[in-house]
Design a protein around this motif. Structure first.
Motif, PDB file in Angstrom:
ATOM      1  N   GLY A  91      68.998  78.192  31.863  1.00 30.71           N
ATOM      2  CA  GLY A  91      67.841  78.656  31.078  1.00 30.71           C
ATOM      3  C   GLY A  91      68.090  80.041  30.513  1.00 30.71           C
ATOM      4  O   GLY A  91      68.571  80.933  31.226  1.00 30.71           O
ATOM      5  N   PHE A  92      67.780  80.206  29.237  1.00 31.06           N
ATOM      6  CA  PHE A  92      67.974  81.495  28.582  1.00 31.06           C
ATOM      7  C   PHE A  92      66.696  82.339  28.700  1.00 31.06           C
ATOM      8  O   PHE A  92      65.569  81.808  28.618  1.00 31.06           O
ATOM      9  N   GLN A  93      66.910  83.632  28.882  1.00 26.65           N
ATOM     10  CA  GLN A  93      65.793  84.583  28.968  1.00 26.65           C
ATOM     11  C   GLN A  93      66.049  85.734  27.997  1.00 26.65           C
ATOM     12  O   GLN A  93      67.071  86.403  28.079  1.00 26.65           O
ATOM     13  N   VAL A  94      65.127  85.906  27.046  1.00 24.92           N
ATOM     14  CA  VAL A  94      65.246  86.968  26.045  1.00 24.92           C
ATOM     15  C   VAL A  94      64.020  87.859  26.159  1.00 24.92           C
ATOM     16  O   VAL A  94      62.875  87.384  26.071  1.00 24.92           O
ATOM     17  N   ASP A  95      64.258  89.144  26.359  1.00 25.78           N
ATOM     18  CA  ASP A  95      63.183  90.114  26.463  1.00 25.78           C
ATOM     19  C   ASP A  95      63.603  91.372  25.700  1.00 25.78           C
ATOM     20  O   ASP A  95      64.325  92.217  26.231  1.00 25.78           O
ATOM     21  N   GLY A  96      63.151  91.474  24.429  1.00 26.79           N
ATOM     22  CA  GLY A  96      63.576  92.605  23.621  1.00 26.79           C
ATOM     23  C   GLY A  96      65.059  92.511  23.301  1.00 26.79           C
ATOM     24  O   GLY A  96      65.550  91.541  22.730  1.00 26.79           O
TER      25      GLY A  96
END
Length: 958
Positions: free
Chosen positions: A189-194
């Motif tokens: 799972g990919f996680q993008v935060d800023g």
């Protein structure tokens, strides 16, 4: 978890996969309004919203393992096996298909264009079984593909795959490095935060997080326990969701988050619009259950028993479950209204409120739920809780709906609470303020009234209507509160209204006005000046002087006093407050004019002062009070024996008051005359007051001195003497004519004629005055004697002796004039006869020139010589070019001709003739002079022409 309520917020719709799709479904994906199925035989099929087959195409020759429909581009990424040489060996390939580009294959089938094919395993990346697959779309056309393997490694491909501008790298989970077995990667799972770009990796023994933003990706273990099954999903907040037998766990970038104890084997996990989707297998019964959890509201939104599920998707706003037998189940969420109706029927209002708030419904919908909850509580007479719900609806629910309910129930405490909240949010109207203050006054809750009125932010932010609050407090006799609000909000007119009309505190009102800014003080004095003048006249006049002259603030005066005064209020602006106090008005204007000499409103101020000075009566309070007392005494004593004495005393007071009034009137008239003179300096053409108004005031109030001054300044001398005539002031009349009838000093001598006419029509004996008038008439020769006799003959009281001396002197003067005229006539006749004789001699007889010397040079006359008929002789050389006229006589002759020419021109100027007749003392003499000079006679030009040949005689040369 067994206490969670179950609801049917979703409804099911059964369907099936088209029969054209044969073979086992290995994988599936959704997006861009379609469902894509990957089959075991390598075929990919695309289904529309009705699960109807759009088309199929062979993507791989062996089987399709994974596929992903991209969201940003209409492309499909597949991972599958293709048979290679030698036969019966298959290799894994990654392919990218552009679904917008179709290639025809024969007449009945078409397939999308395959824009790139990548071999997954190479020498650097050894072959292993692919256990998980995930695609992240960066800025198009860049994508990031992660492939999880059964050996604990993750192969990553990043870049523009269609153009093969990619980079490959490998990630290893820690369990693989330690040599543990069963370290297959079961979920990604990919996680993008800023700017942060990270990858979750799940194995049976761990949960790891890799930072992909750095040059060399680094990883860390978030949990030592993973998941053996592929029950892994991502929430909409980029949280990793892992389903284990005992519970469902949430992971964030810094570790494990909340967990939910849902027992049972989690075959599938998903996330849909804030709901957690779970397919749970019960090992005891062997049945599968599909549950939709609302974690925020802690309820089960839907639950249904299902067959064996092979795939779970979300598309078209629906949840799609594909079963192992190729049947399909659409699970559709009901609309909010249906869900709320379901909850309202069960009186589950708290659940409804939480539901609309969690799903971020609009404020109006939330307020409607709160209103219904409040109505439900109100029906159960739970007024306090009902009001708590109604308060939350402020701003969306009409306040009258709530107010009416609690007026009927006589719940004044709850109503007060609601109105307070309404004011705190700034949504109260004037009526709401009135109602709240009435509640306070009925409850006599002074403490709350103080808190509402005197709170620091109450008035400043205008959380209530100020005027309404003042009006209600004033009506309820809470004057101090009303004054506080008025003062705090700057409503000076209300503050003074309460002080003056309700409390009669005049000194305090004057102090308050003194503390205001000049502009505000001026407005308040205009409104309440009448009351202040009635009770505190001197103090009010002091305030007006400060406003109109800015006493005590000399620093504000600039270099130009006129400019400064134009910025101040004018006394004319405050005249209306003196309507019942003329005495105070006179004092105020006198003080102002004494202090300010160059006011812009000088004309208006002087006009008003003149009206006050010259008016016959002012309204003196003492007189009116005396009159009232007098009448009362008369009525009381009418029947008593002392009535006559009381009336005598009363008459004495009246006489005394009349004398005082007359004295005051005389003083005012003196002031008026002084003002008339001082406001019209001798060096100014126009006065500093309205002349016409001043004349009217003087005439209306019979102010003779003022009239005489004004008429004299305006040079209306006839009106001046008319005033004396009207008053029969003969001595003053003659003295006035002596001053104004002297022509040597710019006077009008015709005034004596008017005076004589007045005495001639008087009808009484005025011999002395007539003799004095005749003296001046005779001195200046104003009237002919015949006019004098005719004028005085109209007065029967005058005798001939009055004009005897005047007539004798006039006859003597006339005789002398006649004798002088006779002598002049004889002289002119002799001269005329001599001229005619000379002319006749010139015409008939010759002339003998006997001069022996030249008239010009006085030398002996020699030839050539020139002789003129005037008996002058000249050398020809002495004459030069001018031989036609005598140099000695020519100037005189030309002067006579010029004079004659001028007289002829003047004869055509009628205006000059009539002006001379009008301005002359004796007009007949002017007419006679014109006739004598031949200007208006009808004589021809013959005589003039007969004189011109005279030069012909002079032309003769001897």
């Amino acid at each position: 978890m067994y206490q969670w309520r179950k609801f049917d917020f979703f409804e099911e719709k059964k369907t099936k996969i088209p029969d054209e799709i044969e073979g086992e479904i290995q994988c599936c994906s959704s997006g861009r309004g379609r469902i894509v199925l990957g089959l075991q035989d390598g075929t990919v099929s695309l289904l529309d919203r009705g699960l109807q087959l759009q088309y199929s195409f062979p993507a791989h020759s062996s089987s399709v393992l994974f596929l992903q429909q991209l969201k940003q581009r209409n492309c499909l990424v597949t991972v599958g096996e293709d048979e290679q040489m030698p036969p019966q060996q298959a290799a894994a390939f990654l392919k990218v298909f552009d679904l917008d580009k179709r290639q025809e294959e024969g007449s009945s089938a078409s397939r999308p264009e395959c824009v790139q094919i990548l071999r997954i395993f190479t020498n650097q990346f050894p072959e292993a079984k692919i256990t998980s697959f995930s695609v992240f779309e960066e800025a198009p056309p860049i994508i990031f593909i992660a492939l999880g393997l059964d050996n604990g490694c993750i192969y990553c491909i990043q870049g523009d795959i269609a153009r093969e501008r990619i980079k490959r790298f490998k990630l290893e989970v820690d369990s693989a490095k330690s040599g543990k077995t069963h370290s297959a990667v079961t979920g990604l799972g990919f996680q993008v935060d800023g700017q942060a770009f990270q990858l979750f990796a799940v194995t049976p023994s761990s949960v790891s997080l890799f930072n992909l933003q750095t040059q060399t990706p680094t990883g860390k273990i978030l949990d030592e326990i993973g998941s053996e099954t592929a029950s892994v999903a991502m929430s909409d907040r980029s949280e990793l969701i892992i389903g284990r037998h005992e519970a469902v766990y949430f992971y964030e970038v810094d570790g494990r988050g909340p967990c939910w104890a849902f027992e049972g084997e989690k075959k599938f996990l998903g996330w849909f619009r804030g709901y957690l989707l779970c397919v749970i297998a019960d090992q005891r019964t062997g049945k599968n259950t599909f549950n939709i959890y609302d974690l925020k509201n802690r309820l089960i939104a839907h639950s249904i028993a299902v067959q064996e599920v092979s795939h779970m998707l979300c598309e078209w706003g629906n949840i799609v479950l594909i079963m192992a037998d190729k049947s399909a189940l659409f699970i559709v969420e009901k609309d909010m209204e249906s869900k709320l109706d379901m909850l309202f029927k069960k009186n589950l209002y708290t659940v409804a409120i939480n539901l609309v708030q969690s799903q971020q419904a609009d404020a109006v919908a939330t307020a409607e739920v709160l209103r219904k909850y409040g109505d439900h509580l109100y029906s159960k007479q739970n007024y306090d809780e009902a009001m708590a719900q109604y308060i939350h609806t402020i701003g969306h629910l009409e306040p009258s709906y709530v107010i009416q309910k609690f007026l009927d129930a006589q719940r004044i405490y709850n109503l007060t609470n609601y109105l307070e909240k309404l004011h705190e949010k700034g949504l109260a109207s004037k009526d709401h303020t009135t109602l709240l203050l009435n509640c306070y006054t009925k409850l006599k809750d002074v403490e709350k009234l103080n808190l509402f009125i005197k709170s620091e932010d109450g008035v400043g932010e205008h959380k209530f209507d100020v005027e309404t609050a003042i009006r209600v407090c004033r009506a309820a006799n809470y004057h101090e509160h009303a004054m506080y609000v008025a003062k705090k909000s700057g409503r000076h007119e209300w503050y003074l209204k309460i002080l003056l009309e309700d409390l009669d505190r005049y000194d305090e009102a004057l102090q308050y006005i003194n503390s205001l800014e000049p502009s505000q003080a001026g407005v308040t004095v205009k409104e309440y000046g009448k009351i202040l003048l009635e009770h505190k006249p001197k103090e009010t006049i002091q305030i007006l002087m400060r406003l109109c002259t800015e006493e005590g603030e000399p620093a504000k005066r600039g270099s130009s006093s006129g400019t400064f005064l134009s910025m101040l209020p004018s006394p004319v602006d405050f005249l209306n407050i003196f309507v019942h106090h003329p005495q105070s008005l006179m004092e105020f204007l006198e003080k102002y004019t004494n202090k300010v000499k160059d006011s812009p409103a000088q004309v208006e101020i002087h006009n008003t002062l003149l009206e006050l000075y010259l008016s016959h009566d002012l309204d003196f309070p003492s007189l009116s009070q005396t009159g009232n007392t007098e009448n009362g005494n008369l009525r009381a004593d009418r029947g008593s024996r002392a009535g006559a004495t009381s009336r005598a005393k009363s008459n004495g007071r009246m006489n005394s008051d009349a004398a005082n009034e007359e004295k005051d009137r005389q003083e005012r008239h003196q002031k008026g005359l002084l003002l008339l003179k001082s406001a019209w300096p001798s060096d100014q053409e126009q006065p500093l007051y309205d002349v016409d108004l001043a004349i009217i005031l003087c005439e209306m109030n019979s102010f003779k001195a003022g009239l005489l001054f004004l008429y004299e300044k305006l040079k209306l001398y006839k009106e001046v003497i008319a005033c004396y005539m009207q008053a029969h002031d003969h001595e003053g009349l003659i003295a006035c004519c002596q001053r104004l009838g002297n022509s040597g000093k710019g006077g009008d001598p015709s005034l004596w004629a008017d005076v004589l006419k007045y005495f001639g029509e008087l009808g009484e004996d005025c011999s002395k005055e007539v003799k004095e008038v005749l003296t001046y008439i005779e001195r200046d020769d104003i009237l002919p004697p015949i006019i004098v006799v005719q004028t005085l003959s109209r007065n029967p009281c005058l005798t001939l002796s009055v004009i005897k001396d005047y007539i004798a002197q006039k006859l003597e003067q006339e005789s002398k004039l006649i004798e002088e005229d006779r002598i002049a006539i004889e002289k002119y006749q002799e001269e005329t006869s001599a001229m005619r004789k000379e002319i006749q001699d010139l015409r008939t007889n010759a002339r003998i020139f006997q001069l022996s010397k030249c008239t010009a040079c006085t030398f002996t006359l020699d030839l050539p010589a020139v002789h003129f008929m005037c008996m002058h002789s000249f050398h020809q050389r002495c004459l030069g070019d001018n031989e036609k006229e005598c140099p000695e006589c020519a100037p005189e002759y030309r002067a006579v001709l010029e004079k004659k020419r001028n007289l002829e021109q003047n004869s055509k100027d009628q205006d000059l003739f009539f002006q001379q007749v009008k301005t002359s003392k004796d007009g007949f003499s002017v007419i006679a002079e014109y006739f004598g000079k031949g200007i208006i006679s009808k004589t021809s030009k013959g005589p003039a022409e007969s004189l011109t040949p005279t030069n012909d005689y002079s032309n003769g040369n001897f």
